[in-house]
Design a protein around this motif. Structure first.
Motif, PDB file in Angstrom:
ATOM      1  N   LYS A  39     -19.446   1.354  -8.013  1.00 38.05           N
ATOM      2  CA  LYS A  39     -19.389   2.341  -6.938  1.00 38.05           C
ATOM      3  C   LYS A  39     -20.530   2.149  -5.971  1.00 38.05           C
ATOM      4  O   LYS A  39     -21.646   1.764  -6.323  1.00 38.05           O
ATOM      5  N   GLU A  40     -20.213   2.419  -4.689  1.00 41.53           N
ATOM      6  CA  GLU A  40     -21.236   2.485  -3.656  1.00 41.53           C
ATOM      7  C   GLU A  40     -21.553   3.941  -3.389  1.00 41.53           C
ATOM      8  O   GLU A  40     -20.843   4.846  -3.831  1.00 41.53           O
ATOM      9  N   ASN A  77      -7.377   3.704   1.112  1.00 35.99           N
ATOM     10  CA  ASN A  77      -8.633   2.974   0.913  1.00 35.99           C
ATOM     11  C   ASN A  77      -8.616   2.375  -0.494  1.00 35.99           C
ATOM     12  O   ASN A  77      -9.003   3.037  -1.453  1.00 35.99           O
ATOM     13  N   GLN A  78      -8.156   1.140  -0.591  1.00 32.33           N
ATOM     14  CA  GLN A  78      -7.997   0.498  -1.887  1.00 32.33           C
ATOM     15  C   GLN A  78      -9.333   0.347  -2.619  1.00 32.33           C
ATOM     16  O   GLN A  78      -9.433   0.603  -3.826  1.00 32.33           O
ATOM     17  N   LYS A  79     -10.370  -0.060  -1.898  1.00 29.20           N
ATOM     18  CA  LYS A  79     -11.673  -0.279  -2.535  1.00 29.20           C
ATOM     19  C   LYS A  79     -12.208   1.018  -3.126  1.00 29.20           C
ATOM     20  O   LYS A  79     -12.721   1.041  -4.249  1.00 29.20           O
ATOM     21  N   ARG A  80     -12.087   2.121  -2.375  1.00 23.25           N
ATOM     22  CA  ARG A  80     -12.579   3.412  -2.882  1.00 23.25           C
ATOM     23  C   ARG A  80     -11.765   3.862  -4.092  1.00 23.25           C
ATOM     24  O   ARG A  80     -12.320   4.442  -5.032  1.00 23.25           O
ATOM     25  N   THR A 126     -13.069   0.435 -11.833  1.00 22.81           N
ATOM     26  CA  THR A 126     -12.796  -0.990 -11.986  1.00 22.81           C
ATOM     27  C   THR A 126     -13.777  -1.860 -11.210  1.00 22.81           C
ATOM     28  O   THR A 126     -13.901  -3.052 -11.478  1.00 22.81           O
ATOM     29  N   ILE A 127     -14.464  -1.262 -10.219  1.00 24.19           N
ATOM     30  CA  ILE A 127     -15.527  -1.981  -9.505  1.00 24.19           C
ATOM     31  C   ILE A 127     -16.715  -1.043  -9.376  1.00 24.19           C
ATOM     32  O   ILE A 127     -16.588   0.175  -9.512  1.00 24.19           O
ATOM     33  N   SER A 130       0.817  -1.210   0.000  1.00 27.56           N
ATOM     34  CA  SER A 130       0.000   0.000   0.000  1.00 27.56           C
ATOM     35  C   SER A 130       0.853   1.264   0.000  1.00 27.56           C
ATOM     36  O   SER A 130       0.347   2.361  -0.242  1.00 27.56           O
ATOM     37  N   GLU A 177     -10.397   1.898  -6.288  1.00 25.56           N
ATOM     38  CA  GLU A 177     -10.878   1.096  -7.411  1.00 25.56           C
ATOM     39  C   GLU A 177     -12.226   1.595  -7.911  1.00 25.56           C
ATOM     40  O   GLU A 177     -12.500   1.570  -9.121  1.00 25.56           O
ATOM     41  N   GLU A 178     -13.071   2.067  -7.001  1.00 19.38           N
ATOM     42  CA  GLU A 178     -14.343   2.654  -7.417  1.00 19.38           C
ATOM     43  C   GLU A 178     -14.113   3.907  -8.260  1.00 19.38           C
ATOM     44  O   GLU A 178     -14.744   4.102  -9.303  1.00 19.38           O
ATOM     45  N   HIS A 207     -21.462   7.279  -1.522  1.00 19.20           N
ATOM     46  CA  HIS A 207     -20.551   7.907  -0.568  1.00 19.20           C
ATOM     47  C   HIS A 207     -20.952   9.367  -0.388  1.00 19.20           C
ATOM     48  O   HIS A 207     -21.351  10.028  -1.346  1.00 19.20           O
TER      49      HIS A 207
END
Length: 233
Positions: free
Chosen positions: A228-229, A215-218, A225-226, A169, A220-221, A231
């Motif tokens: 989005k949720e 924040n890896q997931k964010r 690539t993934i 990271s 990627e959003e 936010h």
């Protein structure tokens, strides 16, 4: 047949994997090694495509510059990467300019010598096809990024792409922020603003070339690539 010192450097590169020793010795003997200082040109769009290059150490970029001076970096090459493959087409000129980004050692061989090596050993021809296939995929990704993605997506995608395969990271960017701006197609000032925006969001912290992914997931959003949720930003 004696082996020049560059033989062992070339032998370790994927491009020359499987190549017969005698054929590689012949190619290495016909080539030359040059030390190119940072900022020095290797080739320009006006030059005839007579030579084929491999980076032994250092870093070089291929870029296109508009009449107004705007620069778009197309590829960045590190040790082991070949470039100016268009030299295999006789009578052509280079479609892009090439410049050393730092002190760089290049192995250079004439287009004719490289063509002879291709005809002599199918392993080399197959390896070149693999390089060209990967470059085509990268070019399509660049076109998609510049034409279909917004700036936040492009910046986030670059940070993910630059992350080492170990998945750490904390890592260092491969090039300066000024060069990154030329890759993602934006001004350095706009890039800095996006790095600050990502830091304020708690996604990633960038200082110079140092990167810490928070924040890896964010991230990627943001890169698309993934999915989005929702936010609150």
């Amino acid at each position: 047949m004696s082996r020049p010192s560059v033989f062992y450097e070339l032998r370790a590169m994927p491009l020359f994997s499987g190549l017969d020793d005698n054929n590689l010795v012949s190619l290495a003997t016909q080539g030359r090694i040059a030390l190119i200082e940072a900022g020095s040109l290797v080739a320009t769009e006006q030059d005839p495509a007579d030579d084929f290059h491999v980076v032994l150490s250092g870093k070089a970029k291929l870029y296109k510059r508009s009449p107004g001076g705007k620069e778009q970096i197309v590829y960045v090459f590190e040790a082991g990467e070949p470039f100016c493959l268009c030299a295999m087409q006789t009578g052509e000129r280079y479609p892009l300019s090439a410049e050393a980004m730092e002190r760089t050692r290049l192995f250079t061989v004439s287009a004719l010598s490289f063509a002879d090596a291709l005809e002599s050993d199918p392993h080399l021809a197959f390896n070149v096809i693999k390089v060209l296939s990967r470059r085509l995929k990268e070019a399509m990704a660049l076109i998609e990024s510049l034409s279909l993605k917004d700036l936040s997506e492009r910046v986030a995608a670059f940070l993910i792409q630059a992350r080492p395969s170990s998945g750490d990271s904390t890592y260092s960017l491969p090039v300066s922020q000024r060069e990154i701006a030329k890759i993602v197609g934006v001004t350095p000032e706009a890039l800095s603003r996006h790095f600050k925006k990502f830091a304020d969001m708690g996604v990633v912290a960038v200082s110079g070339r140092a990167v810490v992914i928070l924040n890896q997931k964010r991230l990627e959003e943001l890169a698309g690539t993934i999915e989005k949720e929702d936010h609150a930003e």
